[in-house]
Write an enzyme that holds these catalytic residues in place. Structure first.
Site, PDB file in Angstrom:
ATOM      1  N   PHE A  59      -3.191 -30.460  -1.053  1.00 51.39           N
ATOM      2  CA  PHE A  59      -2.310 -30.517   0.115  1.00 51.39           C
ATOM      3  C   PHE A  59      -2.325 -29.236   0.919  1.00 51.39           C
ATOM      4  CE2 PHE A  59      -0.291 -32.650  -3.578  1.00 51.39           C
ATOM      5  CZ  PHE A  59      -0.616 -33.949  -3.233  1.00 51.39           C
ATOM      6  N   ASN A  63      -4.913 -18.319   2.776  1.00 48.85           N
ATOM      7  CA  ASN A  63      -5.846 -17.198   2.646  1.00 48.85           C
ATOM      8  C   ASN A  63      -5.199 -16.069   1.854  1.00 48.85           C
ATOM      9  OD1 ASN A  63      -7.867 -18.330   4.381  1.00 48.85           O
ATOM     10  ND2 ASN A  63      -6.529 -17.864   6.104  1.00 48.85           N
ATOM     11  N   HIS A  70      -2.649   0.184   8.109  1.00 42.57           N
ATOM     12  CA  HIS A  70      -2.943   0.646   9.479  1.00 42.57           C
ATOM     13  C   HIS A  70      -4.159  -0.079  10.036  1.00 42.57           C
ATOM     14  CE1 HIS A  70       0.122   3.761   9.143  1.00 42.57           C
ATOM     15  NE2 HIS A  70      -0.183   3.630   7.848  1.00 42.57           N
ATOM     16  N   HIS A  74      -0.761  -2.606  14.877  1.00 41.62           N
ATOM     17  CA  HIS A  74       0.114  -2.229  13.768  1.00 41.62           C
ATOM     18  C   HIS A  74       1.137  -1.185  14.161  1.00 41.62           C
ATOM     19  CE1 HIS A  74      -2.831   1.103  13.264  1.00 41.62           C
ATOM     20  NE2 HIS A  74      -1.824   1.748  12.699  1.00 41.62           N
ATOM     21  N   ASP A  76       3.369   2.215  12.994  1.00 43.28           N
ATOM     22  CA  ASP A  76       3.359   3.435  12.171  1.00 43.28           C
ATOM     23  C   ASP A  76       4.804   3.860  11.932  1.00 43.28           C
ATOM     24  OD1 ASP A  76       0.557   3.616  12.350  1.00 43.28           O
ATOM     25  OD2 ASP A  76       0.602   5.192  13.862  1.00 43.28           O
ATOM     26  N   HIS A  80       4.627   7.695   7.337  1.00 41.46           N
ATOM     27  CA  HIS A  80       3.151   7.724   7.411  1.00 41.46           C
ATOM     28  C   HIS A  80       2.632   9.160   7.441  1.00 41.46           C
ATOM     29  CE1 HIS A  80      -0.917   6.854   8.470  1.00 41.46           C
ATOM     30  NE2 HIS A  80      -0.808   7.029   9.750  1.00 41.46           N
TER      31      HIS A  80
HETATM   32  C1  23J Z   1      -4.504   6.779   8.000  1.00 41.93           C
HETATM   33  C2  23J Z   1      -4.867   8.112   7.832  1.00 41.93           C
HETATM   34  C3  23J Z   1      -4.961   8.938   8.917  1.00 41.93           C
HETATM   35  C4  23J Z   1      -4.669   8.427  10.178  1.00 41.93           C
HETATM   36  C5  23J Z   1      -4.278   7.094  10.365  1.00 41.93           C
HETATM   37  C6  23J Z   1      -4.217   6.281   9.267  1.00 41.93           C
HETATM   38  C7  23J Z   1      -3.925   6.597  11.712  1.00 41.93           C
HETATM   39  O1  23J Z   1      -4.251   7.155  12.706  1.00 41.93           O
HETATM   40  C8  23J Z   1      -3.035   5.437  11.861  1.00 41.93           C
HETATM   41  O2  23J Z   1      -3.494   4.300  11.987  1.00 41.93           O
HETATM   42  O3  23J Z   1      -1.831   5.654  11.858  1.00 41.93           O
HETATM   43  S1  23J Z   1      -4.810   9.456  11.570  1.00 41.93           S
HETATM   44 MN    MN Z   2      -1.299   3.663  11.880  1.00 46.63          MN
END
Ligand code: 23J
Ligand code: MN
Length: 258
Positions: A59, A63, A70, A74, A76, A80
């Site tokens: 049914f 995925n 990132h 997306h 941030d 991050h």
């Molecule tokens: C992971 C590591 C370094 C950076 C990034 C991601 C990005 O630019 C992001 O997508 O936020 S610089």
């Molecule tokens: Mn990012």
């Protein structure tokens, strides 16, 4: 005021307010940000069929996704970046949801970005925009229209021997927006919120460093910014509620007057 919501529904139904999708399609062909060799590279997205109406589950179709936070269009979060790592409510699961919604200020530097792929928005550009459109309101999304989302193939990442060449922000511009305007964050059409060459800026990845250090957000790989007015649209950019998530693919929508 509940009346505002019923009016909004009328405006949506009549088409006087449109929902504009600022999101790129997410697939195994989605380009990922190229980082300097000392960084661990972002994985190539892997979206694989889990089941497709097969004998075990006739049914259902679904995925399985294995993708970096990132990836593609997306969000941030402040956590991050190391500058934002100890801030309160700095991760995808702890940011108050009202901070995903705000007015959009759209800065159109498509012409400048076409002429110079290393184009950087300066504080003077912001002040000139404000003379035309009014002061950037607190808690707004500041969106850089570069028309970069219209580039296809290698022209999108625009890699050279010395790294990517894509537009972005001078460090002083990120400081102005974060500290003086108190924005929600910035959004861009390029693969990341920093200029392609920003690994060489002081501080490195200055927009990430300054924005996230100030508790502000980023939106990358947006599209359809050419369909937005300079002011008057509302952007909704909600990341998945990943516990301690540093970011997340997001469906970014704008409500805009028609
Ligand atoms: C992971 C590591 C370094 C950076 C990034 C991601 C990005 O630019 C992001 O997508 O936020 S610089
Ligand atoms: Mn990012």
């Amino acid at each position: 005021m509940a009346q505002a919501l019923s009016m909004l529904l009328d405006e949506l139904a009549s088409g006087r307010v449109r929902v504009i999708d600022l999101t790129q399609p997410l697939s195994n062909d989605t380009p990922v940000i190229p980082l300097p060799p000392q960084y661990t590279q972002t994985p190539i997205p892997s979206i694989k069929v889990h089941s497709r109406y097969d004998p075990g589950a006739p049914f259902a179709y679904s995925n399985v996704l294995e993708i970096g936070e990132h990836t593609g269009t997306h969000f941030d979060a402040p956590i991050h970046w190391v500058t934002g790592k100890d801030l309160p409510e700095n991760a995808c699961d702890t940011i108050a949801p009202h901070r995903f919604v705000g007015p959009a200020c759209v800065l159109d530097y498509a012409r400048e970005s076409a002429a110079d792929p290393d184009f950087l928005v300066t504080p003077d550009h912001i002040l000139a925009w404000e003379r035309m459109h009014g002061r950037i309101p607190k808690a707004s999304w500041v969106l850089l229209r570069s028309d970069w989302s219209k580039r296809t193939g290698d022209a999108f990442l625009n890699m050279a021997d010395d790294g990517p060449h894509t537009p972005g922000w001078l460090p002083e511009t990120s400081r102005l927006l974060a500290y003086e305007r108190d924005v929600l964050g910035v959004g861009v059409e390029t693969v990341g919120t920093d200029a392609g060459q920003a690994g060489r800026f002081d501080p490195p990845y200055s927009n990430h460093s300054i924005m996230h250090g100030a508790g502000k957000f980023g939106l990358a790989s947006l599209r359809n910014l050419d369909q937005l007015p300079a002011t008057g649209a509302i952007v909704i950019a909600a990341p998945l509620k990943i516990v301690r998530g540093s970011g997340s693919p997001a469906r970014v929508l704008a409500l805009a007057p028609n």
